[in-house]
Motif scaffolding. Structure first.
Motif, PDB file in Angstrom:
ATOM      1  N   THR A 101       0.833  -1.201   0.000  1.00 49.54           N
ATOM      2  CA  THR A 101       0.000   0.000   0.000  1.00 49.54           C
ATOM      3  C   THR A 101       0.872   1.256   0.000  1.00 49.54           C
ATOM      4  OG1 THR A 101      -0.132  -0.016   2.422  1.00 49.54           O
ATOM      5  CG2 THR A 101      -1.880  -1.146   1.219  1.00 49.54           C
ATOM      6  N   HIS A 102       0.323   2.325  -0.512  1.00 48.97           N
ATOM      7  CA  HIS A 102       1.036   3.600  -0.540  1.00 48.97           C
ATOM      8  C   HIS A 102       1.213   4.085   0.906  1.00 48.97           C
ATOM      9  CE1 HIS A 102       1.914   7.859  -1.241  1.00 48.97           C
ATOM     10  NE2 HIS A 102       2.234   7.514  -2.480  1.00 48.97           N
ATOM     11  N   PRO A 103       2.425   4.486   1.307  1.00 49.49           N
ATOM     12  CA  PRO A 103       2.671   4.839   2.717  1.00 49.49           C
ATOM     13  C   PRO A 103       1.899   6.056   3.207  1.00 49.49           C
ATOM     14  CG  PRO A 103       4.553   5.414   1.330  1.00 49.49           C
ATOM     15  CD  PRO A 103       3.628   4.601   0.479  1.00 49.49           C
ATOM     16  N   ILE A 104       1.469   6.926   2.307  1.00 53.95           N
ATOM     17  CA  ILE A 104       0.774   8.149   2.723  1.00 53.95           C
ATOM     18  C   ILE A 104      -0.700   8.114   2.312  1.00 53.95           C
ATOM     19  CG2 ILE A 104       0.665  10.670   2.485  1.00 53.95           C
ATOM     20  CD1 ILE A 104       3.703  10.610   2.038  1.00 53.95           C
ATOM     21  N   LYS A 105      -0.959   7.789   1.046  1.00 49.33           N
ATOM     22  CA  LYS A 105      -2.334   7.847   0.531  1.00 49.33           C
ATOM     23  C   LYS A 105      -3.126   6.573   0.815  1.00 49.33           C
ATOM     24  CE  LYS A 105      -1.036  11.084  -3.119  1.00 49.33           C
ATOM     25  NZ  LYS A 105      -1.026  11.346  -4.582  1.00 49.33           N
ATOM     26  N   ASN A 106      -2.436   5.512   1.220  1.00 53.48           N
ATOM     27  CA  ASN A 106      -3.068   4.287   1.707  1.00 53.48           C
ATOM     28  C   ASN A 106      -3.862   3.503   0.654  1.00 53.48           C
ATOM     29  OD1 ASN A 106      -3.283   2.553   3.937  1.00 53.48           O
ATOM     30  ND2 ASN A 106      -5.383   3.205   4.319  1.00 53.48           N
ATOM     31  N   GLU A 110      -1.009  -0.454  -4.000  1.00 53.60           N
ATOM     32  CA  GLU A 110      -0.125  -0.216  -5.140  1.00 53.60           C
ATOM     33  C   GLU A 110       0.144  -1.485  -5.951  1.00 53.60           C
ATOM     34  OE1 GLU A 110       2.816   3.398  -4.370  1.00 53.60           O
ATOM     35  OE2 GLU A 110       3.281   1.699  -3.079  1.00 53.60           O
TER      36      GLU A 110
END
Length: 212
Positions: free
Chosen positions: A81-86, A89
């Motif tokens: 998963t994207h570390p900021i936008k969650n 990926e």
């Protein structure tokens, strides 16, 4: 756990740019591998895959519809998963077959209410076990209903379906029920900290000794 049907499309473009285009189209780049076969690069429907993970967990067996009447069974191996936008990926999928046993981590869920005046600590969040691919339990439940202080539940005491093989240490502590701290216990714990404070303040107020 029964299989969950999910459409999958082959991917012919690779690299960061191609992955971004796949995600913009509402799909997730994925790779299916296992059993010595060549990896298959796929695109999964993002909303449907997220719903499967939310409702069935990562141990859900996916029946991937690959088009032209072809299908494969797979387990989710890794979700990135994207570390900021969650958002998701990328997904790694493991090819499985009916009747095959697989090793997975399954969450442990504590149910019920312990006896009054107790405090329950959940020491182990999941256990590693081996099960037939289409019969992986979604979770392992352990009841503490009415449990008194001093009750301890270990991995060896977990209720498991027949045919399940455990890999987590049988002596590992899952749940510990202890007496709840009383008001006097809390006051006693705070007392040493309060007693140290005046001594520290006194040390700070003491004038420095001048050197000769």
């Amino acid at each position: 756990m029964s299989e969950v049907r999910l459409a999958a499309e082959p991917r012919t473009e690779f690299g960061k740019g191609a992955a971004r285009r796949t995600r913009r189209a509402g799909k997730i780049p994925a790779v299916l591998y296992g059993h010595g076969s060549d990896p298959k690069h796929l695109a999964l429907p993002a909303l449907e895959f997220a719903r499967v993970i939310r409702e069935h967990g990562t141990n859900a067996v996916l029946k991937l519809d690959l088009g032209n009447g072809g299908s494969e069974l797979a387990l989710t191996k890794t979700v990135t998963t994207h570390p900021i936008k969650n958002y998701i990926e990328h997904v790694d999928l493991l090819l499985v077959q009916r009747g095959e046993t697989v090793k997975v981590a399954v969450p442990v869920v504590v149910t019920g209410e312990a006896a009054p005046g107790t405090l329950v600590t959940h020491e182990l969040a999941e256990v590693e076990l081996e099960a037939e691919a289409l019969h992986i339990p979604e979770q392992v439940e352990v009841s503490i209903d009415g449990a008194e202080a001093g009750t301890q539940i270990h991995v060896s005491e977990l209720p498991l379906p027949e045919g399940i093989k455990l890999f987590t240490d049988a002596d590992a502590l899952v749940v510990n029920v202890v007496p709840a701290p009383t008001a006097s216990d809390m006051e006693a714990a705070e007392a040493p900290a309060e007693a140290e404070a005046p001594e520290e303040e006194a040390a700070e107020e003491q004038p420095a000794t001048a050197e000769a």
